[in-house]
Scaffold this motif. Structure first.
Motif, short mmCIF file in Angstrom:
data_model
loop_
_atom_site.label_atom_id
_atom_site.label_comp_id
_atom_site.label_asym_id
_atom_site.label_seq_id
_atom_site.Cartn_x
_atom_site.Cartn_y
_atom_site.Cartn_z
N LEU A 59 -4.69 -11.38 1.67
CA LEU A 59 -3.53 -10.81 2.34
C LEU A 59 -3.64 -9.29 2.35
CD1 LEU A 59 -0.68 -13.05 0.90
CD2 LEU A 59 -1.73 -13.19 3.17
N THR A 60 -3.09 -8.70 3.40
CA THR A 60 -3.24 -7.25 3.58
C THR A 60 -1.89 -6.60 3.85
OG1 THR A 60 -3.62 -7.45 5.96
CG2 THR A 60 -5.56 -7.50 4.54
N ASN A 61 -1.89 -5.27 3.64
CA ASN A 61 -0.75 -4.44 4.01
C ASN A 61 -1.32 -3.10 4.46
OD1 ASN A 61 1.45 -2.24 2.63
ND2 ASN A 61 2.24 -3.74 4.06
N VAL A 62 -0.76 -2.55 5.54
CA VAL A 62 -1.26 -1.31 6.12
C VAL A 62 -0.14 -0.28 6.13
CG1 VAL A 62 -2.28 -0.20 8.15
CG2 VAL A 62 -2.87 -2.57 7.60
N THR A 63 -0.47 0.95 5.74
CA THR A 63 0.46 2.05 5.87
C THR A 63 -0.28 3.23 6.47
OG1 THR A 63 2.04 3.46 4.70
CG2 THR A 63 0.02 2.90 3.53
N THR A 64 0.43 4.06 7.23
CA THR A 64 -0.23 5.16 7.92
C THR A 64 0.61 6.43 7.85
OG1 THR A 64 0.80 4.91 10.10
CG2 THR A 64 -1.07 3.48 9.61
N VAL A 65 -0.07 7.57 8.00
CA VAL A 65 0.60 8.84 8.24
C VAL A 65 -0.14 9.53 9.39
CG1 VAL A 65 1.37 9.13 5.86
CG2 VAL A 65 -0.81 10.12 6.58
N THR A 66 0.59 10.37 10.10
CA THR A 66 0.02 11.10 11.23
C THR A 66 0.24 12.60 11.03
OG1 THR A 66 0.40 9.26 12.74
CG2 THR A 66 0.06 11.42 13.73
N LEU A 67 -0.84 13.37 11.23
CA LEU A 67 -0.79 14.82 11.05
C LEU A 67 -1.09 15.49 12.39
CD1 LEU A 67 -2.94 15.17 7.79
CD2 LEU A 67 -0.55 14.47 8.03
N PRO A 68 -0.14 16.26 12.92
CA PRO A 68 -0.41 16.95 14.18
C PRO A 68 -1.42 18.08 13.97
CG PRO A 68 1.70 17.65 13.29
CD PRO A 68 1.22 16.53 12.41
N SER A 100 -3.99 14.69 17.27
CA SER A 100 -3.49 14.53 15.91
C SER A 100 -4.43 13.61 15.15
CB SER A 100 -2.07 13.94 15.91
OG SER A 100 -2.09 12.66 16.51
N TYR A 101 -4.27 13.60 13.83
CA TYR A 101 -5.06 12.71 12.97
C TYR A 101 -4.14 11.67 12.35
CZ TYR A 101 -9.61 14.99 13.03
OH TYR A 101 -10.84 15.45 13.40
N GLU A 102 -4.59 10.42 12.38
CA GLU A 102 -3.86 9.33 11.73
C GLU A 102 -4.72 8.77 10.60
OE1 GLU A 102 -1.92 4.93 12.61
OE2 GLU A 102 -2.76 6.12 14.25
N PHE A 103 -4.11 8.61 9.43
CA PHE A 103 -4.77 8.05 8.25
C PHE A 103 -4.18 6.67 8.02
CE2 PHE A 103 -5.21 12.54 8.08
CZ PHE A 103 -6.36 12.82 7.36
N ALA A 105 0.84 -1.20 0.00
CA ALA A 105 0.00 0.00 0.00
C ALA A 105 0.88 1.25 0.00
CB ALA A 105 -0.92 0.00 1.22
N THR A 106 0.47 2.26 -0.74
CA THR A 106 1.18 3.53 -0.80
C THR A 106 0.21 4.65 -0.47
OG1 THR A 106 2.66 2.71 -2.51
CG2 THR A 106 2.55 5.10 -2.20
N LEU A 107 0.49 5.37 0.58
CA LEU A 107 -0.35 6.49 0.97
C LEU A 107 0.24 7.75 0.34
CD1 LEU A 107 -1.83 6.77 4.56
CD2 LEU A 107 -1.75 8.67 2.95
N GLN A 108 -0.42 8.25 -0.69
CA GLN A 108 0.14 9.34 -1.50
C GLN A 108 -0.10 10.72 -0.89
OE1 GLN A 108 -2.23 8.05 -4.74
NE2 GLN A 108 -0.59 6.92 -5.76
N ALA A 109 -1.19 10.90 -0.21
CA ALA A 109 -1.52 12.18 0.43
C ALA A 109 -2.46 11.90 1.60
CB ALA A 109 -2.18 13.14 -0.56
N PRO A 110 -2.30 12.69 2.66
CA PRO A 110 -1.37 13.80 2.88
C PRO A 110 0.02 13.29 3.25
CG PRO A 110 -2.72 13.46 4.82
CD PRO A 110 -3.22 12.50 3.80
N LEU A 111 0.97 14.19 3.30
CA LEU A 111 2.33 13.84 3.68
C LEU A 111 2.42 13.71 5.19
CD1 LEU A 111 4.39 16.20 1.34
CD2 LEU A 111 3.88 13.76 1.02
N ASN A 112 3.17 12.71 5.63
CA ASN A 112 3.33 12.47 7.07
C ASN A 112 3.90 13.71 7.76
OD1 ASN A 112 3.24 10.72 9.38
ND2 ASN A 112 5.48 10.65 9.28
N GLY A 113 3.31 14.08 8.89
CA GLY A 113 3.81 15.18 9.69
C GLY A 113 3.29 16.54 9.30
N THR A 114 2.44 16.61 8.25
CA THR A 114 1.91 17.91 7.83
C THR A 114 0.99 18.47 8.93
OG1 THR A 114 1.94 17.22 5.52
CG2 THR A 114 0.56 19.11 6.09
#
Length: 815
Positions: A598-607, A585-588, A513-522
């Protein structure tokens, strides 16, 4: 510890949340749930926890059992799963997910089996109904209490088409919704529902908890058809809302149980500012929102003083136990702290030792503990005793038919069982997926016997092969994609056993999985709309289609988290909410699932940076002179982007064309203000601005002006034509010609004297109209009257009216 030795701190306004949506964040990348048991710590080391079965994280919220041993697991999205004969059945027992709204606290959080379930096949479900097809729609909805019926051809499936709606409950907001359904020993159904109000600040909507004609903020008791049973504490002889109420004044009674002897609800009520509480009783008012914990709730007492004025400590039932949130000054050194109270079961089985029997087991979601409350024979709380710590987000704690406690972790999706004096089995596999032939190293690390005895091991790999090694190596071969379930059984030297399973997929690799937006830490701000976007590829499938991409949006607040939104597809958006004071903060989380499961998880967190977004400006300000000394102001209310409460600051300047404004009022809660003590025949100008909880200020409204009236020195005319007429033996009726005034007559002052020829008059009444009935008089006594008029400025007519006299009829003494 008693319930009254934890004291309230009125100075903190830390917003906390309802237990039903709490979740602790998962890791950044990898499996969406652990394949091994979490390392809970028990006060008595002969207890241990094991994973019974695992569902998708953030979905399972409760368990119950039929008398034939089947375990029903309900998910907040309206899917009911069935665990039978040691396995989770692939076909849901019931699936109404297309009809369920899951935004924030909403969803299907309560489920129950009819006491005669095996005969009539009735099951009960509460859920927030989604009519528009968007499960994340934040607009007002309606919750349903519905009954469904089992398929007569298949007892493991309920018919979605069999729904009978028994009760509907408004869901105007998206916090503090439905919670628990339980049947009492008398066959009556208890239902808990939150007050359906925002957690962001003192809001008028929360006061429905005090309204006996509203179903929210209550514990309800119903017949099995949803009607009022007729013997509830507020019954009025009809099928009214009040007749269905058992207890009220609750914020979010998410999880409760029924006392095994008295049948009374014992409730975990999730707190707001600083306190959690456990309550019990019948026909009680627990005080929310005017009270929280043991004391008055300062925010609501400030903003809604008039509505809270009638609620005193003498009419509010104090909690059985209350405890502070972490960080509350009162929590320093306190034996219990937490964030979200979970009312579990009374232990009525015999598998655990005698000391545990009759204890009430309770939990706290955010702090991850279980404690037991110990009572004496009279039902008095004696003490609280630690039982377990380190749990991952317990949202339901139940007593199983096998005499063991079970808890549901919404964070991991695991259903966990707490064993006493028995072994624990833990199984893991590395790798858990790959192409054939696939060499897999299995591990039993973490398995143990609490009595420190030796264990023997039996691995059944799911392909007909077995091993008795503790950590065997096994090679799978398959010409097609196939998932094998490997089962580990451990046995003690006293023949006690425990089992655990782990899945291995052969012929496929997991996607990426690729999380394209938003960018982590934005950094993001309250009120901002954030667009998210992602994609995934798979070695065998290529690009993962939209249906294989799922999102969970988490709002982390201090030491707890809301599951705010569930979506599917490559993109979407979410509004950054105001959830009160504190750090959040928000986590996506993006989960990709391929055709092999089968699964794959990716996350980003925005303060979320400090709230710098002001409320909207008040509009349509009007100023109206009431008289020579007062001007009334009104305006259209402002709104806050995060949904919090706003107050207003009023400024004034004096004179036509003035520009120097001075603030004359702060923290005005309603969009009106009365400015008094002004000068006559003077022009005043006003402007208003709004403030939110973070003290962000809006722009000013447009200015409005008014000129006070001239000081009224003209008295009303004299009343005339006063008459007094007897009406029975103790009443005289007075009437007179109305006076007039240059502004307006506001009333009359009536004076009276007693006895023929009397001259000493005393004022005794001030009616508004030009007529009055004087009652309670003495028969046969003459009374004389005179009247004077008054206006709004307090001017009295120059003269009294004429004097009128009359005598009430004497009482006859003839026989």
């Amino acid at each position: 510890m008693s319930s009254n030795n934890l004291r309230y701190n009125p100075n903190r306004f830390l917003m906390m949340l309802s237990a039903m949506t709490l979740a602790i964040a998962c890791g950044a990348v990898g499996s969406p749930w652990p394949t091994t048991a979490r390392a809970e710590t028990f006060s008595d080391p002969v207890f241990s926890a094991e994973v019974v079965t695992t569902l998708p994280p953030f979905l399972p919220v409760g368990v119950t059992w039929a008398s034939d041993g089947r375990m029903f697991i309900w998910q907040r999205n309206g899917v009911i799963r069935l665990y039978k004969n040691g396995q989770l059945l692939p076909t849901p027992f019931l699936n109404i997910s297309a009809q369920v709204n899951v935004f924030n606290d909403r969803g299907s959080l309560a489920f129950a089996l009819h006491p005669n379930f095996l005969v009539n096949g009735f099951v009960y479900l509460v859920y927030v109904r989604e009519e528009g097809g968007d499960p994340n729609d934040a607009s007002p909805k309606v919750a349903r209490l519905s009954r469904f019926t089992v398929d007569p051809q298949n007892p493991d499936v309920a018919l979605a088409s069999s729904e009978t709606i028994l009760l509907t409950i408004p869901n105007g907001f998206n916090h503090h919704s439905n919670g628990t359904l339980r049947f009492g020993a008398d066959g009556k159904l208890f239902l808990g529902h939150g007050e359906d109000a925002s957690a962001a600040g003192p809001v008028l909507e929360a006061l429905v908890a005090q309204d006996l004609n509203d179903l929210r903020g209550k514990i309800l008791r119903l017949n099995d058809d949803g009607t009022a049973p007729g013997d509830n504490p507020f019954d009025d002889g009809t099928n009214s809302i009040a007749s269905k109420v058992y207890n009220y004044g609750l914020r979010n009674p998410f999880r409760f149980t029924l006392h095994p002897v008295s049948g009374e609800p014992y409730v975990g009520d999730v707190g707001w500012d600083s306190w959690e509480e456990f309550n019990r009783g019948r026909g009680k008012n627990f005080g929310w929102p005017c009270y929280e914990g043991m004391n008055e709730q300062p925010g609501y007492q400030l903003f809604f003083a008039a509505q809270c004025a009638h609620l005193t400590a003498s009419v509010v039932t104090a909690p059985l136990l209350t405890y502070p949130h972490p960080g509350t000054p009162a929590a320093s050194g306190a034996p219990i702290v937490g964030n979200a109270a979970i009312g579990g079961p009374f232990y009525t089985a015999t598998l655990y030792p005698e000391v545990y029997r009759g204890n009430w087991f309770v939990a706290d979601y955010a702090q991850g503990w279980i404690k037991r409350l110990v009572f004496d024979g009279a039902g008095t709380l004696l003490t609280t005793v630690p039982f377990a710590t380190g749990l991952s987000g317990p949202v339901d704690l139940e007593l199983g038919p096998d005499g063991m406690l079970y808890y549901v972790s919404i964070v991991t999706g695991q259903i966990n069982r707490i064993r006493y004096n028995g072994p624990t089995a833990v199984a893991s596999a590395t790798p858990a997926a790959g192409h054939s032939p696939l060499s897999v190293t299995f591990s039993s690390a973490g398995s143990n016997d609490p009595n420190a005895g030796p264990l023997t091991y039996l691995w059944e790999f799911g392909d007909g092969q077995t091993s008795t090694a503790a950590h065997p190596l096994h090679v799978y071969a398959s010409s097609t994609v196939q998932t094998f379930t490997a089962t580990l059984t451990v046995t003690t030297n006293t023949s006690q056993v425990a089992s655990a399973t782990v899945k291995v997929t052969v012929g496929s690799l997991p996607p990426t999985a690729t999380l394209q937006a938003p960018l982590n830490g934005t950094p993001v701000t309250i009120g901002q709309s954030i667009v998210y976007q992602g994609a995934a590829t798979d070695p065998e499938d290529g690009d993962i289609p939209s249906a294989g991409l799922s999102w969970v949006i988490l709002l982390h607040h201090n030491d707890h988290t809301h599951t705010q939104q569930f979506t599917t597809g490559p993109t979407g958006s979410v509004l950054i909410q105001n959830h009160g004071a504190g750090t959040y903060s928000y986590e996506f989380q993006l989960t990709a699932t391929d055709t092999s499961g089968l699964t794959n998880v990716t996350t980003v967190t925005l303060p979320v940076v400090g709230d710098t977004t002001p409320p909207s400006s008040p509009t349509q300000l009007t100023a109206t002179a009431e008289n020579a000394n007062r001007i009334n102001l009104s305006w259209t209310p402002a709104t806050d982007p995060g949904g919090g409460a706003v107050t207003y600051r009023v400024e004034r300047c004096q004179g036509i064309g003035c520009t120097t404004f001075v603030q004359i009022a702060t923290a005005v809660a309603s969009p009106t203000y009365l400015d008094s003590g002004l000068l006559a025949t003077t022009t005043y100008q006003y402007r208003v601005r709004a403030a939110d909880a973070a003290n962000n200020l809006s722009d000013y409204s447009t200015a409005a002006s008014a000129t006070t009236a001239a000081l009224d020195t003209v008295p009303p005319t004299d009343p005339s034509g006063l008459t007094a007429t007897a009406s029975g033996s103790n009443q005289l009726n007075l009437a007179w010609t109305a006076a007039t005034d240059n502004v307006g007559v506001t009333g009359y002052a009536i004076e009276r004297c007693q006895g023929a020829g009397c001259t000493t008059f005393l004022q005794f009444a001030t009616p508004v109209a030009n007529a009055y009935s004087d009652t309670g008089l003495t028969p046969g006594i003459t009374y004389s009257y005179r009247v004077r008029a008054t206006d709004a400025a307090g001017n009295l007519s120059l003269n009294y009216s004429n004097i009128a006299s009359a005598t009430p009829e004497a009482i006859s003494t003839l026989i």
